[in-house]
Scaffold this motif. Structure first.
Motif, PDB file in Angstrom:
ATOM      1  N   PRO A   2       0.833  -1.205   0.000  1.00  0.00           N
ATOM      2  CA  PRO A   2       0.000   0.000   0.000  1.00  0.00           C
ATOM      3  C   PRO A   2       0.868   1.256   0.000  1.00  0.00           C
ATOM      4  CG  PRO A   2       0.027  -0.997   2.171  1.00  0.00           C
ATOM      5  CD  PRO A   2       0.771  -1.925   1.257  1.00  0.00           C
ATOM      6  N   SER A   3       0.280   2.341  -0.451  1.00  0.00           N
ATOM      7  CA  SER A   3       0.934   3.645  -0.397  1.00  0.00           C
ATOM      8  C   SER A   3       0.584   4.285   0.949  1.00  0.00           C
ATOM      9  CB  SER A   3       0.430   4.512  -1.546  1.00  0.00           C
ATOM     10  OG  SER A   3       0.859   5.838  -1.396  1.00  0.00           O
ATOM     11  N   ILE A   4       1.614   4.664   1.708  1.00  0.00           N
ATOM     12  CA  ILE A   4       1.397   5.243   3.045  1.00  0.00           C
ATOM     13  C   ILE A   4       2.113   6.586   3.121  1.00  0.00           C
ATOM     14  CG2 ILE A   4       1.763   4.951   5.518  1.00  0.00           C
ATOM     15  CD1 ILE A   4       1.758   1.920   5.029  1.00  0.00           C
ATOM     16  N   THR A   5       1.355   7.629   3.512  1.00  0.00           N
ATOM     17  CA  THR A   5       1.900   8.975   3.651  1.00  0.00           C
ATOM     18  C   THR A   5       1.607   9.484   5.055  1.00  0.00           C
ATOM     19  OG1 THR A   5       1.392   9.376   1.319  1.00  0.00           O
ATOM     20  CG2 THR A   5       1.878  11.302   2.679  1.00  0.00           C
ATOM     21  N   SER A   6       2.620   9.977   5.743  1.00  0.00           N
ATOM     22  CA  SER A   6       2.421  10.512   7.086  1.00  0.00           C
ATOM     23  C   SER A   6       1.595  11.800   7.010  1.00  0.00           C
ATOM     24  CB  SER A   6       3.767  10.785   7.754  1.00  0.00           C
ATOM     25  OG  SER A   6       3.567  11.200   9.085  1.00  0.00           O
ATOM     26  N   VAL A   7       0.604  11.916   7.891  1.00  0.00           N
ATOM     27  CA  VAL A   7      -0.267  13.089   7.950  1.00  0.00           C
ATOM     28  C   VAL A   7       0.099  13.971   9.143  1.00  0.00           C
ATOM     29  CG1 VAL A   7      -2.665  13.847   8.249  1.00  0.00           C
ATOM     30  CG2 VAL A   7      -2.148  11.861   6.804  1.00  0.00           C
ATOM     31  N   ALA A   8       0.310  13.346  10.306  1.00  0.00           N
ATOM     32  CA  ALA A   8       0.638  14.093  11.526  1.00  0.00           C
ATOM     33  C   ALA A   8       1.263  13.140  12.532  1.00  0.00           C
ATOM     34  CB  ALA A   8      -0.613  14.733  12.119  1.00  0.00           C
ATOM     35  N   ARG A   9       2.006  13.734  13.462  1.00  0.00           N
ATOM     36  CA  ARG A   9       2.643  12.942  14.515  1.00  0.00           C
ATOM     37  C   ARG A   9       2.568  13.751  15.812  1.00  0.00           C
ATOM     38  NH1 ARG A   9       8.029   9.986  13.062  1.00  0.00           N
ATOM     39  NH2 ARG A   9       6.667   8.202  12.978  1.00  0.00           N
ATOM     40  N   GLY A  30      -9.873   0.954  -3.955  1.00  0.00           N
ATOM     41  CA  GLY A  30     -10.830   0.975  -2.865  1.00  0.00           C
ATOM     42  C   GLY A  30     -10.759   2.282  -2.100  1.00  0.00           C
ATOM     43  N   MET A  31     -11.409   2.288  -0.967  1.00  0.00           N
ATOM     44  CA  MET A  31     -11.524   3.479  -0.144  1.00  0.00           C
ATOM     45  C   MET A  31     -10.187   3.816   0.529  1.00  0.00           C
ATOM     46  SD  MET A  31     -14.001   3.976   3.224  1.00  0.00           S
ATOM     47  CE  MET A  31     -14.600   2.358   2.904  1.00  0.00           C
ATOM     48  N   PRO A  32      -9.771   5.090   0.509  1.00  0.00           N
ATOM     49  CA  PRO A  32      -8.589   5.472   1.286  1.00  0.00           C
ATOM     50  C   PRO A  32      -8.918   5.376   2.776  1.00  0.00           C
ATOM     51  CG  PRO A  32      -9.632   7.418   0.365  1.00  0.00           C
ATOM     52  CD  PRO A  32     -10.361   6.228  -0.190  1.00  0.00           C
ATOM     53  N   LEU A  33      -7.920   5.059   3.566  1.00  0.00           N
ATOM     54  CA  LEU A  33      -8.115   4.893   4.998  1.00  0.00           C
ATOM     55  C   LEU A  33      -7.159   5.795   5.765  1.00  0.00           C
ATOM     56  CD1 LEU A  33      -8.249   0.990   5.053  1.00  0.00           C
ATOM     57  CD2 LEU A  33     -10.201   2.553   5.235  1.00  0.00           C
ATOM     58  N   LEU A  34      -7.520   6.095   6.993  1.00  0.00           N
ATOM     59  CA  LEU A  34      -6.634   6.800   7.904  1.00  0.00           C
ATOM     60  C   LEU A  34      -6.109   5.760   8.884  1.00  0.00           C
ATOM     61  CD1 LEU A  34      -5.438   9.498   8.917  1.00  0.00           C
ATOM     62  CD2 LEU A  34      -7.354   9.577  10.526  1.00  0.00           C
ATOM     63  N   ARG A  35      -4.799   5.576   8.893  1.00  0.00           N
ATOM     64  CA  ARG A  35      -4.181   4.643   9.833  1.00  0.00           C
ATOM     65  C   ARG A  35      -3.764   5.435  11.067  1.00  0.00           C
ATOM     66  NH1 ARG A  35      -0.279   0.158   7.767  1.00  0.00           N
ATOM     67  NH2 ARG A  35      -2.346  -0.773   7.531  1.00  0.00           N
ATOM     68  N   VAL A  36      -4.205   4.969  12.225  1.00  0.00           N
ATOM     69  CA  VAL A  36      -3.838   5.561  13.506  1.00  0.00           C
ATOM     70  C   VAL A  36      -2.887   4.569  14.175  1.00  0.00           C
ATOM     71  CG1 VAL A  36      -4.680   6.392  15.743  1.00  0.00           C
ATOM     72  CG2 VAL A  36      -6.090   6.676  13.689  1.00  0.00           C
ATOM     73  N   ARG A  37      -1.640   4.995  14.372  1.00  0.00           N
ATOM     74  CA  ARG A  37      -0.615   4.148  15.012  1.00  0.00           C
ATOM     75  C   ARG A  37      -0.264   4.750  16.361  1.00  0.00           C
ATOM     76  NH1 ARG A  37       3.275   1.101  12.048  1.00  0.00           N
ATOM     77  NH2 ARG A  37       4.817   2.062  13.408  1.00  0.00           N
ATOM     78  N   ILE A  38      -0.459   3.970  17.413  1.00  0.00           N
ATOM     79  CA  ILE A  38      -0.131   4.414  18.757  1.00  0.00           C
ATOM     80  C   ILE A  38       0.992   3.517  19.272  1.00  0.00           C
ATOM     81  CG2 ILE A  38      -0.961   4.811  21.109  1.00  0.00           C
ATOM     82  CD1 ILE A  38      -3.809   5.018  19.856  1.00  0.00           C
ATOM     83  N   ARG A  39       2.113   4.125  19.610  1.00  0.00           N
ATOM     84  CA  ARG A  39       3.254   3.370  20.119  1.00  0.00           C
ATOM     85  C   ARG A  39       3.412   3.640  21.610  1.00  0.00           C
ATOM     86  NH1 ARG A  39       9.688   3.855  18.715  1.00  0.00           N
ATOM     87  NH2 ARG A  39      10.270   2.133  20.061  1.00  0.00           N
ATOM     88  N   GLU A  40       3.430   2.554  22.379  1.00  0.00           N
ATOM     89  CA  GLU A  40       3.681   2.618  23.820  1.00  0.00           C
ATOM     90  C   GLU A  40       4.907   1.754  24.089  1.00  0.00           C
ATOM     91  OE1 GLU A  40      -0.174   2.588  26.234  1.00  0.00           O
ATOM     92  OE2 GLU A  40      -0.671   1.449  24.424  1.00  0.00           O
ATOM     93  N   ARG A  41       6.052   2.396  24.162  1.00  0.00           N
ATOM     94  CA  ARG A  41       7.348   1.703  24.286  1.00  0.00           C
ATOM     95  C   ARG A  41       7.527   0.746  23.119  1.00  0.00           C
ATOM     96  NH1 ARG A  41       5.613   1.618  29.838  1.00  0.00           N
ATOM     97  NH2 ARG A  41       6.628   3.323  30.939  1.00  0.00           N
TER      98      ARG A  41
END
Length: 77
Positions: A2-9, A30-41
């Motif tokens: 997939p093509s992934i572009t950072s939106v905000a951090r 298909g439909m574009p999606l917003l990926r939410v990545r949460i890193r805890e350690r």
């Protein structure tokens, strides 16, 4: 792939989590999606959400944040 572009951090000051929002488009279309990545350690939580859910989630978070205008944490920013 997939093509992934950072939106905000963002970094959460109280818990130290790192949050990244990414624009995700699968090669098959298909439909574009917003990926939410949460890193805890070393642990990651990942949500792929559709545009309607992103709008509803964003509106709810904005309304809550605006309702906290007088809080001590908000005043220090």
């Amino acid at each position: 792939m997939p093509s992934i572009t950072s939106v905000a951090r963002f970094s959460v000051p109280l818990g130290g989590q790192e949050i990244e929002l990414q624009h995700l488009v699968h090669d098959a279309g298909g439909m574009p999606l917003l990926r939410v990545r949460i890193r805890e350690r070393t642990r990651f939580t990942i949500f792929d959400i559709d545009p309607a859910t992103a709008r509803a989630w964003g509106a709810a978070m904005q309304a809550w944040g605006e309702g906290q205008q007088g809080s001590a944490m908000n005043e220090s920013r």
